[in-house]
Design an enzyme around this catalytic site. Sequence first.
Site, PDB file in Angstrom:
ATOM      1  N   LYS A   1      36.388  24.326  38.624  1.00 14.45           N
ATOM      2  CA  LYS A   1      36.619  25.641  38.002  1.00 14.45           C
ATOM      3  C   LYS A   1      35.735  25.723  36.766  1.00 14.45           C
ATOM      4  O   LYS A   1      35.388  24.695  36.176  1.00 14.45           O
ATOM      5  CB  LYS A   1      38.084  25.791  37.577  1.00 14.45           C
TER       6      LYS A   1
HETATM    7  P1  NAD Z   1      40.705  40.459  38.059  1.00 13.71           P
HETATM    8  O1  NAD Z   1      39.979  40.244  36.800  1.00 13.71           O
HETATM    9  O2  NAD Z   1      40.063  41.253  39.137  1.00 13.71           O
HETATM   10  O3  NAD Z   1      42.142  41.122  37.781  1.00 13.71           O
HETATM   11  C1  NAD Z   1      43.027  40.570  36.838  1.00 13.71           C
HETATM   12  C2  NAD Z   1      44.231  41.487  36.703  1.00 13.71           C
HETATM   13  O4  NAD Z   1      45.149  40.883  35.782  1.00 13.71           O
HETATM   14  C3  NAD Z   1      43.890  42.862  36.136  1.00 13.71           C
HETATM   15  O5  NAD Z   1      44.638  43.854  36.811  1.00 13.71           O
HETATM   16  C4  NAD Z   1      44.367  42.763  34.676  1.00 13.71           C
HETATM   17  O6  NAD Z   1      44.752  44.012  34.136  1.00 13.71           O
HETATM   18  C5  NAD Z   1      45.570  41.863  34.840  1.00 13.71           C
HETATM   19  N1  NAD Z   1      45.939  41.230  33.565  1.00 13.71           N
HETATM   20  C6  NAD Z   1      45.134  40.582  32.702  1.00 13.71           C
HETATM   21  N2  NAD Z   1      45.839  40.208  31.606  1.00 13.71           N
HETATM   22  C7  NAD Z   1      47.106  40.630  31.806  1.00 13.71           C
HETATM   23  C8  NAD Z   1      48.290  40.557  31.042  1.00 13.71           C
HETATM   24  N3  NAD Z   1      48.322  39.970  29.842  1.00 13.71           N
HETATM   25  N4  NAD Z   1      49.428  41.117  31.554  1.00 13.71           N
HETATM   26  C9  NAD Z   1      49.420  41.721  32.761  1.00 13.71           C
HETATM   27  N5  NAD Z   1      48.312  41.819  33.529  1.00 13.71           N
HETATM   28  C10 NAD Z   1      47.180  41.287  33.054  1.00 13.71           C
HETATM   29  O7  NAD Z   1      41.086  38.994  38.589  1.00 13.71           O
HETATM   30  P2  NAD Z   1      41.422  38.528  40.064  1.00 13.71           P
HETATM   31  O8  NAD Z   1      40.185  37.993  40.676  1.00 13.71           O
HETATM   32  O9  NAD Z   1      42.204  39.590  40.754  1.00 13.71           O
HETATM   33  O10 NAD Z   1      42.353  37.261  39.755  1.00 13.71           O
HETATM   34  C11 NAD Z   1      43.744  37.398  39.477  1.00 13.71           C
HETATM   35  C12 NAD Z   1      44.401  36.048  39.655  1.00 13.71           C
HETATM   36  O11 NAD Z   1      44.183  35.581  41.001  1.00 13.71           O
HETATM   37  C13 NAD Z   1      43.883  34.909  38.766  1.00 13.71           C
HETATM   38  O12 NAD Z   1      44.952  34.041  38.475  1.00 13.71           O
HETATM   39  C14 NAD Z   1      42.881  34.203  39.648  1.00 13.71           C
HETATM   40  O13 NAD Z   1      42.671  32.849  39.258  1.00 13.71           O
HETATM   41  C15 NAD Z   1      43.592  34.279  40.976  1.00 13.71           C
HETATM   42  N6  NAD Z   1      42.727  34.113  42.141  1.00 13.71           N
HETATM   43  C16 NAD Z   1      41.671  34.938  42.352  1.00 13.71           C
HETATM   44  C17 NAD Z   1      40.875  34.747  43.483  1.00 13.71           C
HETATM   45  C18 NAD Z   1      39.746  35.689  43.811  1.00 13.71           C
HETATM   46  O14 NAD Z   1      39.210  35.594  44.938  1.00 13.71           O
HETATM   47  N7  NAD Z   1      39.383  36.615  42.956  1.00 13.71           N
HETATM   48  C19 NAD Z   1      41.144  33.689  44.369  1.00 13.71           C
HETATM   49  C20 NAD Z   1      42.242  32.871  44.128  1.00 13.71           C
HETATM   50  C21 NAD Z   1      43.032  33.088  43.011  1.00 13.71           C
END
Ligand code: NAD
Length: 428
Positions: A115
């Site tokens: 990561k």
């Molecule tokens: P992103 O940046 O597209 O979206 C993040 C979301 O979290 C946004 O809607 C934002 O408003 C919200 N957020 C941020 N801070 C916040 C807070 N304090 N309170 C409430 N909401 C809040 O990110 P993503 O790619 O959708 O990733 C989200 C999660 O999924 C992360 O934990 C990431 O590690 C995990 N994840 C993502 C992927 C991927 O393919 N993108 C794969 C596996 C896991």
Amino acid sequence: MSNEQNEMEAASSKKLYQGVCDRFERIASFIDLDSKVHAIMSQPKAELMIHFPVKMDDGNYMLFKGYRIQHNNLLGPYKGGMRFAPEVSLDEVKGLAMLMTLKCALVKLPLGGAKGGIKYNPNDHSPEENQRITRRFTIALGDNIGPSYDIPAPDMGTNAQYMDWIMDTYHNLYGRKIEDKAVVTGKSVACGGSVGRASATGFGAVYCLEEWAGGQGVSLEGARFSIQGFGNVGSHAALKIEALGARLVAVNDHTATLINPDGVSATELASHVAAHRGVKGFQPTREVDDADRFWGLETDFMVLAALENTVTEDNAGLIRAKLIVEGANGPVTTEAEEILTENGVHIIPDILANAGGVIVSYFEWVQNRNSEYWNAETVDAKLREKIISAYHQVKTVSATRGVSMRQAAYIESLKHLEEVYLKRGVWP
Ligand code: NAD
């Protein structure tokens, strides 16, 4: 950022790392994990921390801090996302890198775990600045990444555009070979990305949800759900669940909380978020100030798709959903999980529920290396088959050992890593 905010973020990152380590330790002793495998797995193989200067649009230079943690590469090249966010810290990426090793092992991918990220907020910078920051970070990483060595992907704060910049920088600097495309996954389809990668994590979580519902004899048609986070993972999950006939009744993100018992249209909300970078302002009359109302709402299930540690001992007791689907990494603390378990709330754990992203990243890597392009139906069918098979393996271990789905997922994953270590031996 205030000192108090800095301290809170540091504590949250430490909690994530501590939580992953605690869960690992408990399962390692439960299955009597081989002592050398235990020792190797308990620390990352490499921790890279880099400071690099970037010229801003006004001509001044800013110094940025970047990380890449390579946890384990027993099963294949290091693999894991790049997170660009103000909260990024060494402890956070260490915890997330270990989760990647466990996730790839659980879904039987020939990939290890890593990561990385940069501690900054991309929303505070112009597209030109973000491009220079990304390219300069890639240069600083040097040959610590590579298509056969360590393969980044998108995470919070990054998307296909950032992956295209990393690939292009790497290609021009180090390789100029056809396989350079495979140095990152999650690229735009035009630049060699896989169709279906952007939606893969959200869709994978929904395929797990469907299996859970089938197993419980619960229909998703007409079910009520809430979601935290409406970014890449949350929006795709919500759209897919909406298409299955369930009703989104509450959404929380970093800008606002919306509650509407009559239903929030995920399709319309996705357009709003694309234009406004958050849910705030969508049906403003439905915005509420009281976060407890979001957590305490009676729903059939809740999808967590934002940050780590959002469910703690402070709000876990309020949750009345029957199921939590962990689209995010580490959203439920160990203390909160005890409360939820006591209250009968089921959890589909992160290393299973959000594995769809790395599964389709693996498909992208395979396509790039073979100069192939699979169609959307092929990618979706392969994703579905792989994640459903992992779901049932976890379910079986959970039933036969009498443990939670999370404990079962850790057991499956560590047993696989242990078997490979014992067969290969530890060199020299
Ligand atoms: P992103 O940046 O597209 O979206 C993040 C979301 O979290 C946004 O809607 C934002 O408003 C919200 N957020 C941020 N801070 C916040 C807070 N304090 N309170 C409430 N909401 C809040 O990110 P993503 O790619 O959708 O990733 C989200 C999660 O999924 C992360 O934990 C990431 O590690 C995990 N994840 C993502 C992927 C991927 O393919 N993108 C794969 C596996 C896991």
